[in-house]
Design a protein around this motif. Structure first.
Motif, short mmCIF file in Angstrom:
data_model
loop_
_atom_site.label_atom_id
_atom_site.label_comp_id
_atom_site.label_asym_id
_atom_site.label_seq_id
_atom_site.Cartn_x
_atom_site.Cartn_y
_atom_site.Cartn_z
N ASN A 194 6.18 10.07 -12.94
CA ASN A 194 6.08 10.01 -14.40
C ASN A 194 5.72 11.35 -15.03
O ASN A 194 5.58 11.43 -16.25
CB ASN A 194 5.03 8.97 -14.80
N ASN A 195 5.59 12.36 -14.21
CA ASN A 195 5.26 13.69 -14.72
C ASN A 195 6.56 14.39 -15.10
O ASN A 195 7.27 14.94 -14.26
CB ASN A 195 4.50 14.48 -13.65
N LYS A 196 6.88 14.38 -16.40
CA LYS A 196 8.17 14.90 -16.85
C LYS A 196 8.29 16.41 -16.64
O LYS A 196 9.34 16.91 -16.24
CB LYS A 196 8.37 14.58 -18.34
N ALA A 197 7.21 17.13 -16.90
CA ALA A 197 7.24 18.58 -16.73
C ALA A 197 7.50 18.94 -15.27
O ALA A 197 8.32 19.82 -14.97
CB ALA A 197 5.92 19.20 -17.20
N LEU A 198 6.82 18.24 -14.38
CA LEU A 198 7.02 18.49 -12.95
C LEU A 198 8.45 18.14 -12.55
O LEU A 198 9.09 18.87 -11.77
CB LEU A 198 6.02 17.68 -12.12
N SER A 199 8.96 17.03 -13.08
CA SER A 199 10.31 16.59 -12.74
C SER A 199 11.35 17.64 -13.13
O SER A 199 12.29 17.92 -12.37
CB SER A 199 10.60 15.26 -13.42
N ILE A 200 11.19 18.23 -14.32
CA ILE A 200 12.13 19.26 -14.77
C ILE A 200 12.10 20.47 -13.85
O ILE A 200 13.15 21.01 -13.46
CB ILE A 200 11.80 19.67 -16.22
N GLU A 201 10.91 20.90 -13.46
CA GLU A 201 10.78 22.06 -12.59
C GLU A 201 11.38 21.79 -11.21
O GLU A 201 12.07 22.65 -10.64
CB GLU A 201 9.31 22.44 -12.44
N VAL A 202 11.13 20.58 -10.69
CA VAL A 202 11.66 20.25 -9.36
C VAL A 202 13.18 20.18 -9.40
O VAL A 202 13.86 20.59 -8.45
CB VAL A 202 11.05 18.93 -8.85
N GLN A 203 13.75 19.68 -10.49
CA GLN A 203 15.20 19.63 -10.61
C GLN A 203 15.80 21.04 -10.59
O GLN A 203 16.86 21.28 -9.99
CB GLN A 203 15.60 18.90 -11.90
N ARG A 204 15.12 21.98 -11.21
CA ARG A 204 15.57 23.38 -11.16
C ARG A 204 15.50 23.92 -9.73
O ARG A 204 16.37 24.66 -9.30
CB ARG A 204 14.71 24.23 -12.09
N ASP A 205 14.45 23.52 -9.04
CA ASP A 205 14.32 23.94 -7.64
C ASP A 205 15.46 23.38 -6.80
O ASP A 205 15.99 24.06 -5.90
CB ASP A 205 12.97 23.48 -7.06
N PHE A 206 15.84 22.13 -7.09
CA PHE A 206 16.97 21.53 -6.36
C PHE A 206 18.28 22.28 -6.65
O PHE A 206 19.13 22.41 -5.76
CB PHE A 206 17.11 20.05 -6.73
N GLN A 207 18.43 22.74 -7.88
CA GLN A 207 19.63 23.50 -8.21
C GLN A 207 19.69 24.80 -7.40
O GLN A 207 20.75 25.19 -6.90
CB GLN A 207 19.63 23.81 -9.71
N LYS A 208 18.56 25.46 -7.28
CA LYS A 208 18.52 26.67 -6.44
C LYS A 208 18.84 26.32 -4.99
O LYS A 208 19.53 27.08 -4.28
CB LYS A 208 17.13 27.31 -6.52
N LEU A 209 18.33 25.19 -4.57
CA LEU A 209 18.57 24.74 -3.19
C LEU A 209 20.06 24.51 -2.96
O LEU A 209 20.60 24.89 -1.91
CB LEU A 209 17.77 23.46 -2.92
#
Length: 213
Positions: A194-209
Motif C-alpha cells: 500500500n506504499n504508493k511512493a515505494l511502489s513507484i520507485e520499485v517499478q523504476r528499478d524493475f525498468q532498469k532491471l
C-alpha cells in the motif's frame, strides 16, 4: 532459582531496593534482548534468565509506595505521644490508641513489556540505519526481519522492512546480480503493497532491471 541467584543475575547485592531492581532489569534486558542480538543463543538464554529473576524478586520486594507505609507503621518505632512509665496519667482520661494496620502488599506488577518493546524497536531502527549506511545488507535484512517477526502488526516496522529490501535490491542491480535483485525488489512490493511512493520507485528499478537483462 534462589534469591541470591536472582540478585547476582541482575548485578545487585542482596536486599537491593525495588527501584534498583527495576532499573537494573531494564538496562540488562535491553542489552541482551534477542532483537538486539539476533542468532545469539547465549544472549537469548541470558535474557530469559534475567526475566525469570526479575519476576521472582517482584514477588518478594515491595515497591517504594508499599514499603514506606510499612516502615512508618513498624511496631519498633515508639509513638512520641505514648507516656513513659514514670509519667502518671489518669486512666480515666487516656484511651489506648490502636496502632495503624499495615497496608497489605499489592500484587507485584509485571514489567511494562509495551514500553520495553518500543525502546527495542527504536534501538533496532538505529542499528538498521547503521547497517544500511555501512552497506552491511545481510545483517540489515536479518535484523529487520527479526523485528518484524516480533511486531507483525506494526506498520512502521513493515515499511522499514520493505525499504531495506528495496535498498538491497538496488545494490544488487549495481553489482549485476540481476536474479537476486529481482527477488528482493519483489519482496519490497509484497511487504508493503500500500506504499504508493515505494511502489513507484520499485517499478523504476524493475525498468532498469529489464534494460540490463
Amino acid at each position: 532459582m534462589d534469591l541470591g541467584d536472582c540478585y547476582r543475575l541482575l548485578g545487585l547485592r542482596s536486599g537491593a531496593s525495588f527501584a534498583d531492581i527495576k532499573s537494573s532489569y531494564r538496562r540488562l534486558a535491553q542489552q541482551y534482548h534477542p532483537d538486539i542480538n539476533p542468532n545469539d543463543i547465549r544472549a537469548k538464554d541470558k535474557f530469559i534468565a534475567l526475566t525469570e529473576a526479575y519476576k521472582v524478586l517482584l514477588t518478594v520486594v515491595p515497591s517504594e509506595e508499599i514499603a514506606q507505609p510499612l516502615i512508618n507503621s513498624s511496631p519498633s518505632r515508639r509513638d512520641a505521644t505514648q507516656p513513659t512509665r514514670s509519667e502518671k496519667v489518669p486512666t480515666s482520661t487516656v484511651t489506648a490508641e490502636k496502632p495503624p494496620k499495615p497496608k497489605p502488599p499489592k500484587a507485584a506488577k509485571p514489567p511494562n513489556l509495551v514500553e520495553i518493546e518500543q525502546r527495542l524497536k527504536w534501538k533496532t531502527y538505529e542499528q538498521l540505519q547503521r547497517f544500511l549506511k555501512e552497506r552491511r545488507f545481510p545483517q540489515a535484512i536479518a535484523l529487520v526481519e527479526a523485528l518484524a517477526a516480533r511486531l507483525p502488526t506494526d506498520t512502521e516496522v513493515r515499511q522499514w522492512q520493505a525499504i531495506a529490501y528495496q535498498i538491497w535490491g538496488r545494490a544488487l542491480l549495481t553489482e549485476n546480480q540481476l536474479l537476486k535483485a529481482r527477488i528482493y525488489l519483489k519482496k519490497a512490493l509484497k511487504t508493503d503493497p500500500n506504499n504508493k511512493a515505494l511502489s513507484i520507485e520499485v517499478q523504476r528499478d524493475f525498468q532498469k532491471l529489464e534494460q540490463l537483462d
